[in-house]
Design an enzyme around this catalytic site. Structure first.
Site, PDB file in Angstrom:
ATOM      1  N   VAL A   1     -19.456 -12.119   7.578  1.00 56.51           N
ATOM      2  CA  VAL A   1     -18.866 -10.825   7.255  1.00 56.51           C
ATOM      3  C   VAL A   1     -17.453 -10.752   7.820  1.00 56.51           C
ATOM      4  CG1 VAL A   1     -19.092  -8.324   7.617  1.00 56.51           C
ATOM      5  CG2 VAL A   1     -21.132  -9.720   7.407  1.00 56.51           C
ATOM      6  N   CYS A   2     -16.549 -10.095   7.092  1.00 53.49           N
ATOM      7  CA  CYS A   2     -15.214  -9.773   7.615  1.00 53.49           C
ATOM      8  C   CYS A   2     -14.817  -8.407   7.041  1.00 53.49           C
ATOM      9  CB  CYS A   2     -14.194 -10.857   7.285  1.00 53.49           C
ATOM     10  SG  CYS A   2     -13.771 -10.976   5.535  1.00 53.49           S
ATOM     11  N   ARG A   3     -13.538  -8.118   6.980  1.00 53.49           N
ATOM     12  CA  ARG A   3     -13.088  -6.818   6.477  1.00 53.49           C
ATOM     13  C   ARG A   3     -13.273  -6.698   4.969  1.00 53.49           C
ATOM     14  NH1 ARG A   3      -9.243  -4.122   4.191  1.00 53.49           N
ATOM     15  NH2 ARG A   3      -7.389  -5.388   4.118  1.00 53.49           N
TER      16      ARG A   3
ATOM     17  N   GLY B   1     -13.972  -9.799   2.796  1.00 49.76           N
ATOM     18  CA  GLY B   1     -14.697 -10.926   2.215  1.00 49.76           C
ATOM     19  C   GLY B   1     -13.914 -12.226   2.171  1.00 49.76           C
TER      20      GLY B   1
ATOM     21  N   MET C   1     -16.682  -5.447   5.185  1.00 47.27           N
ATOM     22  CA  MET C   1     -16.987  -4.144   5.747  1.00 47.27           C
ATOM     23  C   MET C   1     -16.412  -2.998   4.909  1.00 47.27           C
ATOM     24  SD  MET C   1     -19.032  -4.594   8.228  1.00 47.27           S
ATOM     25  CE  MET C   1     -19.050  -3.014   9.088  1.00 47.27           C
TER      26      MET C   1
END
Length: 98
Positions: A62-64, A66, A90
């Protein structure tokens, strides 16, 4: 690369499934909230912390948005790890954060 939607991850979390979620955002980004149970390993540290991961486990990256998690997933996949990238990161997450 295998992908999963934020909604699918949220459903698994809500069902109490044991998930290995790796959040590759920077520490200051994670301070604003992360998926409950997620472990923060910033993208720049993934290679040096790879020994913390188990090849027999499945990981959701997961990141901000993708992109960074996609790069982390590609790197780990090339190292023989079972990884899935959460699409939209996210920004797409509507569930609880801690």
């Amino acid at each position: 690369m295998t992908e999963i939607t934020a909604k699918e991850v949220e459903s698994l979390v809500n069902k109490g499934k044991a998930l290995n979620i790796i959040d590759v955002r920077e520490v200051d980004e994670v301070a604003d909230g992360k998926i409950p149970g997620a472990v923060n390993i910033p993208l720049g540290h993934v290679e040096s912390r790879i020994d913390e991961l188990d090849k027999s486990e499945k990981y959701i990256m997961v990141c901000r948005s993708g992109g960074r998690s996609g790069r982390a997933a590609e790197f780990l996949d090339n190292q023989g790890y079972n990884v899935i990238n959460m699409q939209g990161g996210m920004l797409s997450w509507k569930g609880e954060v801690c």
